[in-house]
Design an enzyme around this catalytic site. Structure first.
Site, PDB file in Angstrom:
ATOM      1  N   THR A 227       0.781  -1.182  -0.010  1.00  8.30           N
ATOM      2  CA  THR A 227       0.147   0.004  -0.010  1.00  8.30           C
ATOM      3  C   THR A 227       0.736   1.248  -0.098  1.00  8.30           C
ATOM      4  O   THR A 227       0.550   2.043  -0.579  1.00  8.30           O
ATOM      5  CB  THR A 227      -1.079   0.001   1.311  1.00  8.30           C
ATOM      6  OG1 THR A 227      -0.212  -0.276   2.562  1.00  8.30           O
ATOM      7  CG2 THR A 227      -2.039  -1.100   1.005  1.00  8.30           C
TER       8      THR A 227
ATOM      9  N   ARG B 203      -8.892  -5.311   1.782  1.00  5.93           N
ATOM     10  CA  ARG B 203     -10.076  -5.345   2.756  1.00  5.93           C
ATOM     11  C   ARG B 203     -10.109  -4.069   3.739  1.00  5.93           C
ATOM     12  O   ARG B 203     -10.912  -4.011   4.753  1.00  5.93           O
ATOM     13  CB  ARG B 203      -9.980  -6.692   3.636  1.00  5.93           C
ATOM     14  CG  ARG B 203     -10.532  -7.838   2.806  1.00  5.93           C
ATOM     15  CD  ARG B 203     -10.244  -9.105   3.611  1.00  5.93           C
ATOM     16  NE  ARG B 203     -10.475 -10.356   2.551  1.00  5.93           N
ATOM     17  CZ  ARG B 203      -9.450 -10.697   1.935  1.00  5.93           C
ATOM     18  NH1 ARG B 203      -8.227 -10.413   1.629  1.00  5.93           N
ATOM     19  NH2 ARG B 203      -9.870 -11.836   0.714  1.00  5.93           N
TER      20      ARG B 203
ATOM     21  N   HIS C 279       0.513 -16.653  -4.600  1.00  3.05           N
ATOM     22  CA  HIS C 279      -0.768 -16.418  -5.437  1.00  3.05           C
ATOM     23  C   HIS C 279      -0.428 -16.024  -6.957  1.00  3.05           C
ATOM     24  O   HIS C 279      -1.118 -15.408  -7.668  1.00  3.05           O
ATOM     25  CB  HIS C 279      -1.573 -15.351  -4.777  1.00  3.05           C
ATOM     26  CG  HIS C 279      -2.382 -15.885  -3.457  1.00  3.05           C
ATOM     27  ND1 HIS C 279      -3.008 -14.734  -2.551  1.00  3.05           N
ATOM     28  CD2 HIS C 279      -2.496 -16.975  -2.998  1.00  3.05           C
ATOM     29  CE1 HIS C 279      -3.582 -15.347  -1.571  1.00  3.05           C
ATOM     30  NE2 HIS C 279      -3.259 -16.860  -1.739  1.00  3.05           N
TER      31      HIS C 279
ATOM     32  N   CYS D 124      -2.759 -24.574 -23.927  1.00  2.00           N
ATOM     33  CA  CYS D 124      -1.368 -25.262 -24.248  1.00  2.00           C
ATOM     34  C   CYS D 124      -0.464 -25.135 -23.338  1.00  2.00           C
ATOM     35  O   CYS D 124       0.583 -25.538 -23.235  1.00  2.00           O
ATOM     36  CB  CYS D 124      -1.006 -24.927 -25.537  1.00  2.00           C
ATOM     37  SG  CYS D 124      -0.637 -23.152 -26.040  1.00  2.00           S
TER      38      CYS D 124
ATOM     39  N   CYS E  40      -4.174 -17.083 -27.821  1.00  2.00           N
ATOM     40  CA  CYS E  40      -2.875 -17.937 -28.127  1.00  2.00           C
ATOM     41  C   CYS E  40      -3.049 -18.330 -29.480  1.00  2.00           C
ATOM     42  O   CYS E  40      -4.258 -18.382 -30.090  1.00  2.00           O
ATOM     43  CB  CYS E  40      -2.706 -19.234 -27.168  1.00  2.00           C
ATOM     44  SG  CYS E  40      -1.119 -20.219 -27.876  1.00  2.00           S
TER      45      CYS E  40
ATOM     46  N   THR F 130      -1.066  -8.158   6.260  1.00  2.00           N
ATOM     47  CA  THR F 130      -2.061  -9.147   5.827  1.00  2.00           C
ATOM     48  C   THR F 130      -3.118  -9.381   6.898  1.00  2.00           C
ATOM     49  O   THR F 130      -2.783  -9.259   8.265  1.00  2.00           O
ATOM     50  CB  THR F 130      -1.421 -10.340   5.490  1.00  2.00           C
ATOM     51  OG1 THR F 130      -2.666 -11.586   5.199  1.00  2.00           O
ATOM     52  CG2 THR F 130      -0.588 -10.938   6.720  1.00  2.00           C
TER      53      THR F 130
HETATM   54  N1  APR Z   1       1.313  -1.018   7.089  1.00  2.00           N
HETATM   55  C1  APR Z   1       0.898  -2.215   7.748  1.00  2.00           C
HETATM   56  N2  APR Z   1      -0.121  -3.061   7.438  1.00  2.00           N
HETATM   57  C2  APR Z   1      -1.270  -2.240   6.354  1.00  2.00           C
HETATM   58  C3  APR Z   1      -0.447  -1.169   5.586  1.00  2.00           C
HETATM   59  C4  APR Z   1       0.589  -0.676   6.038  1.00  2.00           C
HETATM   60  N3  APR Z   1       1.101   0.388   5.335  1.00  2.00           N
HETATM   61  N4  APR Z   1      -1.725  -1.134   4.703  1.00  2.00           N
HETATM   62  C5  APR Z   1      -2.641  -1.871   4.947  1.00  2.00           C
HETATM   63  N5  APR Z   1      -2.109  -2.989   5.958  1.00  2.00           N
HETATM   64  C6  APR Z   1      -2.928  -4.028   6.567  1.00  2.00           C
HETATM   65  C7  APR Z   1      -4.263  -3.690   6.751  1.00  2.00           C
HETATM   66  O1  APR Z   1      -4.806  -3.323   7.967  1.00  2.00           O
HETATM   67  C8  APR Z   1      -5.122  -5.178   6.281  1.00  2.00           C
HETATM   68  O2  APR Z   1      -5.178  -5.767   7.811  1.00  2.00           O
HETATM   69  O3  APR Z   1      -2.720  -4.915   5.659  1.00  2.00           O
HETATM   70  C9  APR Z   1      -3.806  -5.945   5.569  1.00  2.00           C
HETATM   71  C10 APR Z   1      -4.235  -6.106   4.224  1.00  2.00           C
HETATM   72  O4  APR Z   1      -5.211  -7.231   4.273  1.00  2.00           O
HETATM   73  P1  APR Z   1      -5.944  -7.616   2.812  1.00  2.00           P
HETATM   74  O5  APR Z   1      -6.425  -6.328   2.180  1.00  2.00           O
HETATM   75  O6  APR Z   1      -6.982  -8.749   3.374  1.00  2.00           O
HETATM   76  O7  APR Z   1      -5.036  -8.152   2.018  1.00  2.00           O
HETATM   77  P2  APR Z   1      -4.311  -9.660   2.092  1.00  2.00           P
HETATM   78  O8  APR Z   1      -4.249 -10.233   3.607  1.00  2.00           O
HETATM   79  O9  APR Z   1      -3.138  -9.517   1.591  1.00  2.00           O
HETATM   80  O10 APR Z   1      -5.426 -10.601   1.425  1.00  2.00           O
HETATM   81  C11 APR Z   1      -5.190 -11.798   1.167  1.00  2.00           C
HETATM   82  O11 APR Z   1      -6.773 -12.170  -0.139  1.00  2.00           O
HETATM   83  O12 APR Z   1      -8.331 -11.653  -2.160  1.00  2.00           O
HETATM   84  C12 APR Z   1      -7.313 -12.454  -1.666  1.00  2.00           C
HETATM   85  O13 APR Z   1      -5.530 -13.115  -3.039  1.00  2.00           O
HETATM   86  C13 APR Z   1      -6.011 -11.982  -2.642  1.00  2.00           C
HETATM   87  O14 APR Z   1      -3.833 -12.252  -1.800  1.00  2.00           O
HETATM   88  C14 APR Z   1      -5.044 -11.513  -1.484  1.00  2.00           C
HETATM   89  C15 APR Z   1      -5.513 -12.293  -0.325  1.00  2.00           C
END
Ligand code: APR
Length: 238
Positions: free
Chosen positions: A28, A36, A121, A132, A150, A190
């Site tokens: 981000t 999310r 992912h 193919c 393709c 995450t």
């Molecule tokens: N620093 C720390 N945490 C952060 C920052 C930041 N700068 N920006 C966002 N976050 C946190 C948010 O608070 C959130 O909890 O990162 C987390 C991102 O969570 P998601 O948006 O759910 O992303 P992710 O966990 O990677 O999603 C997993 O879901 O849809 C699928 O395939 C997709 O790989 C993805 C998977």
């Protein structure tokens, strides 16, 4: 520097077997929205819910609409690695970090110089024919109009794991092996919402589990150290 970051700095200083497991929150600060958070991809209005579009059955049913979404939302021009990506690559060069395990598909860890990156992912920087399996340069899918095909007639697709699709077994096993043997496991950016990726945390056997995430996660209570701050700022200080 607050005491939590001081503690993380000490854990990093004292270890030569660190593993990092990350998600969209790591990118981000490079300008790529996560999924999310309030302004994340899954809260943006689109013809169908993004989680629906990013699925195997939707891609098969309506590749035209999938690619409209892909080019509008997944391909972001000019993004660069941020301080978190760069510090992780530096820790690997210093022989302290063994691997980055990421759920991200943006290739920014490799762009920052990380060599041992496990992309659970996949990556939008790779493409192949769904019929193919002939590989194609990513520009074929990330730019242009319509559904790329393709010469065998198959639809060319990104090398990413869509919903309803399995993760690469070999990558998953490598990730589990690194986490099992890790001294320090740092999980960052995450929400730990998506399985089987989120389940990897259960393979960690040590007592130095660090969570660096802006918001709370279902695993906060399992962590030995929880830092609810921006990961780029935290990694800038360790
Ligand atoms: N620093 C720390 N945490 C952060 C920052 C930041 N700068 N920006 C966002 N976050 C946190 C948010 O608070 C959130 O909890 O990162 C987390 C991102 O969570 P998601 O948006 O759910 O992303 P992710 O966990 O990677 O999603 C997993 O879901 O849809 C699928 O395939 C997709 O790989 C993805 C998977």
């Amino acid at each position: 520097m607050n005491e939590k970051i001081e503690r993380l700095k000490q854990l990093v200083r004292e270890s030569d077997n660190i593993v990092f497991f990350g998600g969209a929150g790591v990118s981000t600060e490079s300008g790529i929205p996560d999924f999310r958070s309030v302004d994340g991809l899954y809260h943006q209005q689109w013809k169908y819910p993004p989680e629906t579009i990013l699925s195997h059955s939707f891609f098969a049913r309506d590749p035209e609409e999938y690619y409209r979404f892909h080019r509008a939302k997944l391909v972001i021009e000019g993004v660069k690695p941020n301080r978190a990506h760069l510090r992780l690559a530096e820790l690997e060069r210093e022989g302290k970090l063994k691997a980055v395990i990421t759920q991200n598909i943006d290739g920014l860890h490799q762009a920052a110089g990380s060599k041992h990156v496990l992309e659970l992912h996949g990556s939008i920087l790779r493409a192949y024919c769904s019929k193919c399996r002939k590989p194609f340069p990513a520009d074929v899918i990330n730019y242009g109009q319509g559904v790329p095909r393709c010469d065998c007639g198959g639809v060319i697709r990104p090398d990413i794991v869509l919903y309803e699709e399995p993760l690469d077994e070999d990558i998953l096993h490598q990730a589990i092996s690194y986490i099992r043997r890790a001294d320090v496991l740092i999980i960052g950016g995450t929400s730990l919402n998506v399985y089987p990726a989120a389940g990897l945390i259960n393979y960690y056997r040590g007592n130095k589990l660090v969570l660096v995430n802006l918001s709370e996660t279902p695993y906060d209570s399992y962590a030995d150290l929880v830092i609810h701050e921006k990961i780029g700022e935290v990694f800038d200080q360790i």
